[in-house]
Structure formats: structure tokens, C-alpha cells
Design a protein around this motif. Structure first.
Motif: not given
Length: 189
Positions: A23-27
Motif C-alpha cells: 500500500a505504501v509503494m502504491i501510494a
């Protein structure tokens, strides 16, 4: 990775770290894309702004009736009147005996202001003051950009010359490459 945690019921917590990292990478990727879109919108907005017509102070508009009255008054007719006020202009009858003998200009104020250095020569038998000049700025190819006026309050003695150094005449277009100043009016002291 969650090999031993299924038996005690903690298998769902083992996958949480992976999901959080994903999720952090997508954000971060979507944030980076958002910044790129914002930058593209700013560039397009600036491009559109540059294509808009210039403001009234910087445009090359035709001569108005007030400027035409000044032009006819400086051509030698000392009794010319302005159509707006019907009062005589405070000009001198022999403006031809005052002239600009030399002039240069440069940029100041981070390149946005024009600083004019000019020498006025007064061949009259009397001193003059409140000399009004108009400076026309043009591009390198000679196309007109803007006009700026300035009144020089210092007196110029009779049969003398006076140099006015670095007189600020106003803001000019960044494309201005040439300047030509001329006399508009003067008052006898």
C-alpha cells in the motif's frame, strides 16, 4: 512467511506487513504521478497565460485622441487644446530648441525596469523644467512593444546641457531590446 502462525490464529497479522508495504509503494507511485500531472498542468497554464493578450499598459495600441493632441502640440502649435479638458497644454512654443543629444538604456530591478540615461541640450535663452519624455520600447526585429512616459522635474539652464543618469521610466516587457526616447513637453521656468 506465515508458516507457524496459522495454528495459533496469527496468520492474518503476518500478511499485514506485506499488505502495508504494498500500500505504501502504491501510494508513493500515485503521489509521484500526481506531482507529474500537477507540473504538467502548471506548464500548460503558463503557456496559455503567455498567449493571452497583453494588459493595457504593455500593449501596442493605436494613438488615442489625448496623445494626438500632444503630438499636434509638439509639432509647433503652442495653442493646441486637449479635447478632454479644453485647456491649453503647459508646453513651450519652441520645443525644437530642446533636444536629446545622447541616450542609452539598461535594465534594472531584476530585469523588469528600464533605466534611461540621457543628455538634454537646451539652446533657448531661458531655462526649462518639467521636461516630459516618452520612451518607446521595441523587440530586436523592430516591432513595437510599449511606451513609457516620465517627467524630469530638474531644471535645465539656458544654453546648457544636463545629463540625467539612470532615470527609471517604468516596467518594460522582457522582450524589449531597443529604446528610443523623445521629448513631449517642457515648461519655461
Amino acid at each position: 512467511m506465515n508458516a507457524g502462525f496459522d495454528r495459533i490464529g496469527l496468520g492474518r497479522f503476518a500478511g499485514t506487513g506485506e499488505r502495508l508495504a504494498r500500500a505504501v509503494m502504491i501510494a508513493s507511485v500515485s503521489f509521484g504521478r500526481g506531482l507529474l500531472w500537477l507540473l504538467a498542468a502548471i506548464i500548460v497554464g503558463c503557456g496559455i497565460w503567455m498567449l493571452l493578450p497583453l494588459s493595457r499598459g504593455n500593449s501596442a495600441e493605436p494613438v488615442t485622441s489625448e496623445m494626438a493632441a500632444i503630438a499636434t502640440a509638439t509639432s509647433g502649435d503652442a495653442t493646441a487644446v486637449s479635447p478632454a479638458s479644453e485647456a491649453p497644454l503647459p508646453i513651450m512654443a519652441e520645443l525644437g530648441r530642446i533636444r536629446i543629444s545622447s541616450q542609452t538604456w539598461r535594465r534594472g530591478g531584476l530585469g523588469s525596469k528600464a533605466l534611461v540615461t540621457l543628455t538634454l541640450r537646451n539652446d533657448n535663452d531661458y531655462a526649462v523644467k518639467d521636461v516630459e519624455i516618452v520612451c518607446a520600447f521595441a523587440r530586436r526585429d523592430g516591432s513595437h512593444l510599449t511606451d513609457r512616459t516620465r517627467v524630469l522635474a530638474d531644471p535645465v539652464g539656458m544654453k546648457s546641457r544636463k545629463t540625467f543618469a539612470r532615470i527609471p521610466v517604468g516596467f518594460v516587457n522582457v522582450n524589449a531590446d531597443q529604446a528610443k526616447c523623445s521629448l513631449v513637453a517642457a515648461r519655461r521656468t
